[in-house]
Design an enzyme around this catalytic site. Structure first.
Site, PDB file in Angstrom:
ATOM      1  N   ALA A  89       0.811  -1.214   0.000  1.00 29.03           N
ATOM      2  CA  ALA A  89       0.000   0.000   0.000  1.00 29.03           C
ATOM      3  C   ALA A  89       0.850   1.272   0.000  1.00 29.03           C
ATOM      4  O   ALA A  89       0.320   2.384   0.039  1.00 29.03           O
ATOM      5  CB  ALA A  89      -0.929   0.003   1.210  1.00 29.03           C
ATOM      6  N   GLY A  90       2.162   1.090  -0.045  1.00 30.37           N
ATOM      7  CA  GLY A  90       3.044   2.268  -0.001  1.00 30.37           C
ATOM      8  C   GLY A  90       3.235   2.868  -1.380  1.00 30.37           C
ATOM      9  O   GLY A  90       2.653   2.431  -2.366  1.00 30.37           O
TER      10      GLY A  90
ATOM     11  N   VAL B  57      14.132  -4.243  -1.211  1.00 32.25           N
ATOM     12  CA  VAL B  57      14.153  -2.832  -1.612  1.00 32.25           C
ATOM     13  C   VAL B  57      14.145  -1.945  -0.360  1.00 32.25           C
ATOM     14  O   VAL B  57      14.797  -0.902  -0.310  1.00 32.25           O
ATOM     15  CB  VAL B  57      12.918  -2.520  -2.496  1.00 32.25           C
TER      16      VAL B  57
ATOM     17  N   ASP C  27      20.638   2.746  -8.261  1.00 35.37           N
ATOM     18  CA  ASP C  27      21.909   3.484  -8.289  1.00 35.37           C
ATOM     19  C   ASP C  27      22.595   3.294  -9.646  1.00 35.37           C
ATOM     20  O   ASP C  27      23.163   4.232 -10.214  1.00 35.37           O
ATOM     21  CB  ASP C  27      22.819   2.982  -7.153  1.00 35.37           C
TER      22      ASP C  27
ATOM     23  N   HIS D 155      23.907   0.350  -0.530  1.00 37.63           N
ATOM     24  CA  HIS D 155      22.926   1.311  -1.072  1.00 37.63           C
ATOM     25  C   HIS D 155      22.807   2.436  -0.048  1.00 37.63           C
ATOM     26  O   HIS D 155      21.865   2.496   0.750  1.00 37.63           O
ATOM     27  CB  HIS D 155      21.569   0.661  -1.318  1.00 37.63           C
TER      28      HIS D 155
END
Ligand code: NAD
Ligand code: LMR
Length: 326
Positions: free
Chosen positions: A14-15, A130, A160, A188
Site C-alpha cells: 500500500a506504499g 528494496v 543506483d 545502497h
C-alpha cells in the site's frame, strides 16, 4: 495462457513504491509478456484497507496477465508458495532514531519475513529487498532462511546503477544504450561507489576527468536518494519501482552479451569484500542466477572507495549481530 501463473509477493503493497510497482508487474513487465502472475500483497493490518483499494484499481486495469490478487497481514500466508518476493515495506527512520534503532526496528520486519520464506516459499524463490537499509535487511532475512540457497537473496542497487547510467549519458551526450560496464560497489547508501573504471561508450573506454568523477558524478549518484527526498518531500518511488522491475527481469532473463549490471548479492569474498555480507558488485545474470563478474583489475582509487563502503556494511552486520538479529 499456457503457463501456470508465477506467484509474486510484494510487501509494503500500500506504499508509494507498491503503487508504482504493482501495475507494472500486472502488465507483464516483471517477467515477460507471456507470463501470467498472481499477486500476493503483504501489509501491516492498519494498511490492509489501502491495499484493498489498490487491488480494486488493479482489477479495474483488466490486465490480461493478472491471474489473481490476495491480500495478507501475516507473512507466513503471504509467502506460501511464492516464486518472487519483493520486500519493499520497511520501517523508515524517524526523528531522533539512531542507525542502530533503525536496524533493530527493521529486524522486527525482516526476521519473520525470512522465516516465512524459509517455511513456505516455492523451491525456486528469488528475493529482492528494496526496503532500507536494503543490504542489511537482506542479510537479516537471509540469515533466517537457512534452507534457501544464499544466492536467492539480493538487495537493490539497480536504481543506483540506472542513476549512474543517466548521469554519464548526460555528461557524454550519448544515449544510455551506448554505455556498458558501469558498476555500483558496496552499500545502497551515500558511501556507495559508482565506478566508471571499466565503463565503455560505443565499445571504447570511457574517458572523463577525475575532478568531474570525484566532485560531480560520484556524489550526484550516491546522494541522489537524498536529493529526491529534498525535492519531492518523499523518497523516490516510480524510479525505485522501475529499478525493481529491471532487477528481477534481468535476473530471470539474463544480461546482454558484453555487458553487466549491478546488484547487492551475498559476497563470496571476491575483490576482498567480506564474505557473507550483501554488497553491490558488477554482476551478470544467466540461467536465472546472478554471478559476480570476476577478474577485474581494481585501481587504487576504486580500491579505497570500495573498502570504505564495505566497511560500512561490515559495521551494519556487526550491529545486527550484536542485536541478535542474525
Ligand atoms: P512507504 O512508506 O510509502 O510504504 C511502505 C509501506 O510498507 C507502508 O504501506 C507500510 O504500511 C508497509 N509496511 C511497513 N511494515 C511492513 C511489514 N512489516 N510488512 C508489510 N508491509 C509493511 O515507503 P516507500 O516509498 O514505498 O518505500 C519503501 C522502502 O523502500 C523504504 O524503506 C525506502 O527507503 C526504500 N527505498 C529503497 C530504494 C532502493 O534503491 N533500494 C529506493 C527507494 C526507496
Ligand atoms: C533512494 O535511493 O532513493 C532511497 O533509498 C532513499 C531513501 O532513503 O528512501
Amino acid at each position: 495462457m499456457t503457463q501456470a501463473p508465477v506467484n509474486v509477493t510484494v510487501t509494503g503493497a500500500a506504499g508509494q513504491i507498491g503503487y508504482a510497482l504493482l501495475f507494472r508487474i500486472a502488465s507483464g513487465q516483471l517477467l515477460g509478456q507471456d507470463v501470467p502472475v498472481k499477486l500476493r500483497l503483504l501489509e501491516i493490518p492498519q494498511a490492509v484497507k489501502a491495499a484493498e483499494g489498490t487491488a480494486m484499481e488493479l482489477d479495474d486495469g483488466a490486465f490480461p496477465l493478472l491471474a489473481g490478487i490476495d491480500i495478507f497481514d501475516d507473512p507466513k500466508q503471504a509467502f506460501e508458495g511464492t516464486n518472487i518476493a519483493l520486500l519493499v515495506g520497511a520501517r523508515p527512520r524517524s526523528k531522533g532514531m539512531e542507525r542502530g534503532d533503525l536496524l533493530e526496528a527493521n529486524g522486527g520486519i525482516f526476521k519473520p519475513q525470512g522465516e516465512a520464506i524459509n517455511a513456505g516459499a516455492a523451491d525456486d524463490i528469488k528475493v529482492l529487498v528494496v526496503g532500507n537499509p536494503a543490504n542489511t535487511n537482506a542479510l537479516i532475512a537471509r540469515s533466517h532462511a537457512p534452507d534457501v540457497p544464499a544466492d536467492r537473496f539480493t538487495a537493490m542497487t539497480r536504481l543506483d546503477h540506472n542513476r549512474a547510467l543517466a548521469q554519464l549519458s548526460k555528461k557524454l551526450g550519448v544515449p544510455v544504450t551506448e554505455l556498458k560496464k558501469l558498476a555500483i560497489w558496496g552499500n545502497h547508501s551515500a558511501t556507495q561507489y559508482p565506478s566508471v573504471q571499466h565503463a565503455e561508450v560505443g565499445g571504447k573506454p570511457v574517458e572523463v576527468d577525475q575532478a568531474w568523477l570525484e566532485n560531480d558524478f560520484i556524489p550526484t549518484v550516491a546522494k541522489r536518494g537524498a536529493a529526491i527526498i529534498e525535492a519531492r518531500g518523499l523518497s523516490s518511488a516510480a524510479s525505485a519501482a522501475s529499478a525493481a522491475i529491471d532487477h528481477v527481469y534481468t535476473w530471470v532473463n539474463g544480461t546482454p552479451a558484453g555487458d553487466w549490471t549491478s546488484a547487492g548479492v551475498v559476497s563470496d569474498g571476491s575483490y576482498g569484500v567480506a564474505e557473507g555480507i550483501i554488497s553491490s558488485f558488477p554482476v551478470t545474470a544467466k540461467d536465472g542466477k546472478y554471478e559476480i563478474v570476476q577478474g577485474l583489475e581494481i585501481d587504487d582509487f576504486s580500491r579505497a572507495r570500495i573498502d570504505a563502503s564495505v566497511a560500512e556494511l561490515v559495521e551494519e552486520r556487526d550491529t545486527v549481530q550484536k542485536l541478535g538479529l542474525i
